[in-house]
Scaffold this active site. Sequence first.
Site, PDB file in Angstrom:
ATOM      1  N   HIS A 123       3.126  14.647 -37.768  1.00  0.00           N
ATOM      2  CA  HIS A 123       4.265  14.207 -38.575  1.00  0.00           C
ATOM      3  C   HIS A 123       5.560  14.839 -38.062  1.00  0.00           C
ATOM      4  O   HIS A 123       6.555  14.137 -37.849  1.00  0.00           O
ATOM      5  CB  HIS A 123       4.046  14.575 -40.045  1.00  0.00           C
ATOM      6  CG  HIS A 123       5.237  14.323 -40.923  1.00  0.00           C
ATOM      7  ND1 HIS A 123       5.690  13.054 -41.217  1.00  0.00           N
ATOM      8  CD2 HIS A 123       6.089  15.177 -41.544  1.00  0.00           C
ATOM      9  CE1 HIS A 123       6.766  13.141 -41.999  1.00  0.00           C
ATOM     10  NE2 HIS A 123       7.035  14.421 -42.211  1.00  0.00           N
ATOM     11  N   GLU A 190       5.451  10.095 -49.170  1.00  0.00           N
ATOM     12  CA  GLU A 190       4.839  11.063 -48.267  1.00  0.00           C
ATOM     13  C   GLU A 190       3.475  11.400 -48.860  1.00  0.00           C
ATOM     14  O   GLU A 190       3.391  11.923 -49.974  1.00  0.00           O
ATOM     15  CB  GLU A 190       5.710  12.320 -48.106  1.00  0.00           C
ATOM     16  CG  GLU A 190       6.998  12.012 -47.338  1.00  0.00           C
ATOM     17  CD  GLU A 190       7.744  13.251 -46.847  1.00  0.00           C
ATOM     18  OE1 GLU A 190       7.572  14.327 -47.444  1.00  0.00           O
ATOM     19  OE2 GLU A 190       8.497  13.115 -45.857  1.00  0.00           O
ATOM     20  N   ASP A 224       5.176  12.738 -52.320  1.00  0.00           N
ATOM     21  CA  ASP A 224       6.519  13.300 -52.268  1.00  0.00           C
ATOM     22  C   ASP A 224       7.492  12.158 -51.937  1.00  0.00           C
ATOM     23  O   ASP A 224       7.889  11.974 -50.786  1.00  0.00           O
ATOM     24  CB  ASP A 224       6.555  14.405 -51.205  1.00  0.00           C
ATOM     25  CG  ASP A 224       7.931  15.004 -51.038  1.00  0.00           C
ATOM     26  OD1 ASP A 224       8.714  14.962 -52.002  1.00  0.00           O
ATOM     27  OD2 ASP A 224       8.220  15.508 -49.931  1.00  0.00           O
TER      28      ASP A 224
END
Length: 403
Positions: A123, A190, A224
């Site tokens: 990521h 997320e 998130d």
Amino acid sequence: MTWVEVDEDSGFGIENLPYGVFRRDGTAARVGIAIGDSVLDLAGLAGAGLVEDRGWFDSAALNRFMAAGRAAWRANRARVRDLLTDPGHREAVSPHLVPVTDVELLRPFEVADYVDFYSSEHHATNVGRIFRPQGEPLLPNWKHLPVGYHGRAGTVYASGTPIVRPCGQRKAAPSDAGPSYGPCLKLDIEAEVGFVAGVPSTPGRPVTPRAFRDHVFGFVLVNDWSARDIQAWEAQPLGPFLSKSFATSISPWVVPVEALEAARVAPPAQDPAPLHYLRTDEPWGLDLRLEILINGRPVSHPRFDGMYWTPPQQLAHATVNGASLRTGDLFASGTVSGPTREERGCLLELTWNGSEPLELPDGTKRTFLEDGDTVAIRATAPGANGTVIDLGEVSGTIRPAHC
Ligand code: MN
């Protein structure tokens, strides 16, 4: 084996026993444990004298039980296993089993502080490539410490809570003259895994990786929610502020650390070797398989076992300066992404910042989320004795902005 009827392929069997908070028909919220398609009412069991309870279970949050510590957690887990496996308890316990379809699952604990890390190398590398195409994708500190930031505890919501599209300052491109105000145009998810602290720590005393189990109660799934256009403009030079603080969602079931012992695997090799306070003497990678669904259709399958920094390292780093833990402190992993496109944990990566739209199975395309979209994140892990541990699901539906 439990005497409760549990489907063979259920991830909520006797090796899981996750804790949550539920409400039934307007009655007061209370603590329960998932078993099969039922919720075991711990407050009810306590009222019948079947489990020890020091004000832990007749409560709208797990915090009091989480603060009780590891000995209490282990004792209650062992007692519940006994109650659910010994047929001699069936008659006394059965009245305290409620079909999960008859209850509302609430946010399982009151969040004290909330920290979000950035611990997936895939990521962090993808985000570096997207936002700093000229530079090295990873900044020089990344392999020396688990990068993180302090989030907003007051906006951590139960799964299912609608997510209102945030408003704010957006800036379309570096060449633009100035920012504009309006609804976020790059609303993202997320997919993350979080752990929650139960036992506080002493101010000034770091928590070592070895003490992880003494402080951490269990794991949840985290979404998130992220406003990428607001983030790209505001986060210079500090980290996320309004682009993340509007909402974070967590799953209803807190899976005990003990239930994930069988999921522990070796994490990726760390090079350079981390400083001594980040070193662990046992493997703390976790073999969790995540799934991201948009409007019910799977779009990605990130694996948590590839995370560079592990939960005990995150906890050790977050406390190395002497910052103390409070009951209910939530630590999220950062977006879980793997090496392939099918394992990316957010739309920023899946669509490469909107340049490669994602085609959903119904033929529609997405760059970022649209109003009405529902996102769900699920995960499973290997459990003891060849079983599966289900971490459940965190979901949310996007509502139009108020700006
Ligand atoms: Mn995050």
